[in-house]
Motif scaffolding. Sequence first.
Motif, PDB file in Angstrom:
ATOM      1  N   SER A 281       0.647  -1.408   0.291  1.00 33.53           N
ATOM      2  CA  SER A 281      -0.330  -0.373  -0.197  1.00 33.53           C
ATOM      3  C   SER A 281       0.836   1.802  -0.268  1.00 33.53           C
ATOM      4  O   SER A 281       2.003   1.383   0.001  1.00 33.53           O
ATOM      5  N   MET A 282       0.284   2.396  -0.036  1.00 30.27           N
ATOM      6  CA  MET A 282       1.117   3.603  -0.314  1.00 30.27           C
ATOM      7  C   MET A 282       1.871   3.749   1.308  1.00 30.27           C
ATOM      8  O   MET A 282       2.385   4.172   1.028  1.00 30.27           O
ATOM      9  N   LEU A 283       1.125   3.051   2.164  1.00 24.82           N
ATOM     10  CA  LEU A 283       1.576   3.690   3.592  1.00 24.82           C
ATOM     11  C   LEU A 283       2.636   3.169   3.744  1.00 24.82           C
ATOM     12  O   LEU A 283       3.396   3.065   4.718  1.00 24.82           O
ATOM     13  N   ASP A 284       3.074   1.092   3.660  1.00 24.25           N
ATOM     14  CA  ASP A 284       3.886   0.345   3.150  1.00 24.25           C
ATOM     15  C   ASP A 284       4.793   0.939   2.579  1.00 24.25           C
ATOM     16  O   ASP A 284       6.468   1.087   2.721  1.00 24.25           O
ATOM     17  N   LEU A 285       4.662   1.646   2.154  1.00 25.21           N
ATOM     18  CA  LEU A 285       5.793   2.103   0.310  1.00 25.21           C
ATOM     19  C   LEU A 285       6.101   3.917   1.218  1.00 25.21           C
ATOM     20  O   LEU A 285       7.502   3.387   1.459  1.00 25.21           O
ATOM     21  N   TYR A 286       5.780   4.243   1.869  1.00 27.82           N
ATOM     22  CA  TYR A 286       6.360   5.468   2.537  1.00 27.82           C
ATOM     23  C   TYR A 286       7.288   4.763   3.626  1.00 27.82           C
ATOM     24  O   TYR A 286       8.145   5.051   3.957  1.00 27.82           O
ATOM     25  N   GLU A 287       6.543   4.087   4.878  1.00 27.09           N
ATOM     26  CA  GLU A 287       7.735   3.449   5.580  1.00 27.09           C
ATOM     27  C   GLU A 287       8.964   2.724   4.688  1.00 27.09           C
ATOM     28  O   GLU A 287      10.107   2.380   5.556  1.00 27.09           O
ATOM     29  N   SER A 288       8.739   1.792   3.894  1.00 24.02           N
ATOM     30  CA  SER A 288      10.009   1.333   3.252  1.00 24.02           C
ATOM     31  C   SER A 288      11.001   2.673   3.022  1.00 24.02           C
ATOM     32  O   SER A 288      12.228   2.343   2.821  1.00 24.02           O
ATOM     33  N   ILE A 289      10.746   2.949   2.254  1.00 20.32           N
ATOM     34  CA  ILE A 289      11.000   4.658   1.592  1.00 20.32           C
ATOM     35  C   ILE A 289      12.227   5.430   2.992  1.00 20.32           C
ATOM     36  O   ILE A 289      13.187   5.783   2.784  1.00 20.32           O
ATOM     37  N   ARG A 290      11.173   5.461   4.430  1.00 11.16           N
ATOM     38  CA  ARG A 290      11.143   5.918   5.096  1.00 11.16           C
ATOM     39  C   ARG A 290      12.495   4.959   6.108  1.00 11.16           C
ATOM     40  O   ARG A 290      13.828   5.497   6.410  1.00 11.16           O
ATOM     41  N   SER A 291      12.447   3.996   6.158  1.00 10.08           N
ATOM     42  CA  SER A 291      13.042   2.634   6.860  1.00 10.08           C
ATOM     43  C   SER A 291      14.008   1.842   6.702  1.00 10.08           C
ATOM     44  O   SER A 291      14.927   1.164   6.923  1.00 10.08           O
ATOM     45  N   GLN A 292      14.335   1.650   5.502  1.00  7.61           N
ATOM     46  CA  GLN A 292      14.896   0.734   4.717  1.00  7.61           C
ATOM     47  C   GLN A 292      16.147   0.847   3.753  1.00  7.61           C
ATOM     48  O   GLN A 292      15.451   1.653   3.390  1.00  7.61           O
ATOM     49  N   GLU A 293      16.583   0.049   3.614  1.00 11.29           N
ATOM     50  CA  GLU A 293      18.128   0.343   2.819  1.00 11.29           C
ATOM     51  C   GLU A 293      18.042  -0.527   1.560  1.00 11.29           C
ATOM     52  O   GLU A 293      16.896  -1.569   1.580  1.00 11.29           O
ATOM     53  N   PRO A 294      17.874  -0.130   0.404  1.00 12.99           N
ATOM     54  CA  PRO A 294      18.388  -1.194  -0.914  1.00 12.99           C
ATOM     55  C   PRO A 294      18.727  -2.419  -0.523  1.00 12.99           C
ATOM     56  O   PRO A 294      19.533  -2.186  -0.136  1.00 12.99           O
ATOM     57  N   GLN A 295      18.459  -3.285  -1.082  1.00 11.18           N
ATOM     58  CA  GLN A 295      19.202  -4.166  -1.579  1.00 11.18           C
ATOM     59  C   GLN A 295      19.655  -4.820  -2.748  1.00 11.18           C
ATOM     60  O   GLN A 295      19.280  -3.948  -3.769  1.00 11.18           O
ATOM     61  N   TYR A 296      20.898  -4.722  -2.619  1.00 13.17           N
ATOM     62  CA  TYR A 296      22.037  -5.012  -3.621  1.00 13.17           C
ATOM     63  C   TYR A 296      22.282  -6.409  -3.601  1.00 13.17           C
ATOM     64  O   TYR A 296      22.457  -7.454  -3.357  1.00 13.17           O
ATOM     65  N   PRO A 297      22.408  -6.391  -5.544  1.00 14.40           N
ATOM     66  CA  PRO A 297      23.438  -8.175  -5.992  1.00 14.40           C
ATOM     67  C   PRO A 297      23.983  -8.581  -5.316  1.00 14.40           C
ATOM     68  O   PRO A 297      25.515  -7.632  -5.041  1.00 14.40           O
ATOM     69  N   PRO A 298      24.750  -9.378  -5.091  1.00 13.80           N
ATOM     70  CA  PRO A 298      25.900  -9.910  -4.834  1.00 13.80           C
ATOM     71  C   PRO A 298      27.377  -9.716  -5.851  1.00 13.80           C
ATOM     72  O   PRO A 298      26.683  -9.801  -6.868  1.00 13.80           O
TER      73      PRO A 298
END
Length: 394
Positions: A281-298
């Motif tokens: 949802s938009m709320l989930d997306l906003y929370e992800s942007i605020r608190s999570q770090e992007p995943q990077y491939p090996p």
Amino acid sequence: MDVRGRMLKETLDAKVTEAEGGERRLNHYVIKRVLGSGSFGIVHLALDTDSNTLVAIKEFSKTKLRKQQAMKNGGIYGAFRGRGRGRGRGAAPGAAAANGGHAALAAAKSDNPIDLVRGEIAILKKLNHNNVVKLFEVLDDPNQDSLFMVFELCEKGALMDISLERSAQPLPTDLSRQYFQEILLGIEYLHEHDIAHRDIKPDNMLISKDGTLKIVDFGVSEIFTREIGTVNKSAGSPAFYAPEMCVARHGDLSAKLLDIWAIGVTLYCMSFGRLPFNGRSMLDLYESIRSQEPQYPPGIDPRLKDLLEKLLAKNPDDRITMDQLRVHPWVTDNGRLPMVSKEQNCESLVTEITQSDVDAAVVQVRSLFTVLKAVSKLKNLGRAPGSSGDLFPA
């Protein structure tokens, strides 16, 4: 004539005609077909018979423009009044105010939202950069909700088709670096004009026939005050929002740093074929942007990871600047592919916006596309927005 040698034709009265064979004309533009449709309306492919070149005629809603301007304190004239534009470039609409204030006064008294943005359009028409799409002409039909912008055509379409629900094929590193440098050059040029794009994403990066990246779609752009450089309204596409935008009542934000973040999301998309942040949802997306770090491939190039981490720094004060981007090891491939200097890149900055430029920014036309739009909609009934052939996203 503009600096590219193309005559900027100003027409006081235009009309649409249809020949017996079905050819439709808007003055010297021959309407070929519909390229696509979207939230702002219809985009037409047309031939400019004066120059024998194909162009894109884009529809823009005046109702949305009116709402956008209402959110700007006093409209564009309020933003510009009483200040210079730096580097001796003149005061744009503020210059008109200094010379009797006729344009600003007319805008203040007018019910037509177009009058509020004539100064903005005058600036956009004078922008001259290889990586910023060229606006040739703006036409306003006072009897309809839309105005129409005539742009150079980008035949190869969008850089990448990507969304929260859809991934894409990552670009080869060399091509990604080439396009990223072109994005930086175009955005740097806009920022030097005190213009924040506010909707940077792959959809708004189109590729011309010769393979040059062009930044398009200034529908939510902000022309900001150089001394402040802030905005306080959310705009653009949520998946490309910076963390500071994902907070209720966030107050004033740095317009340039919002663009820098969106450049980072775009580079992540080019490199890995997916968005760095997602949510159910938009709320989930906003929370992800605020608190999570992007995943990077090996095995990711450590230079690319360092660049993305600096672009996508949660704290805007920690975010990399345009000057630092220019010399980053991944961007220049350790100096083997240096970017042109800032002075060279911005040598075609607009030096002056005259009262004549403001007055001629929009050509008023009568009953422009009433029949044309009806025919186009009938012909394209059932066609999905953004389908094949959509070379200039609406």
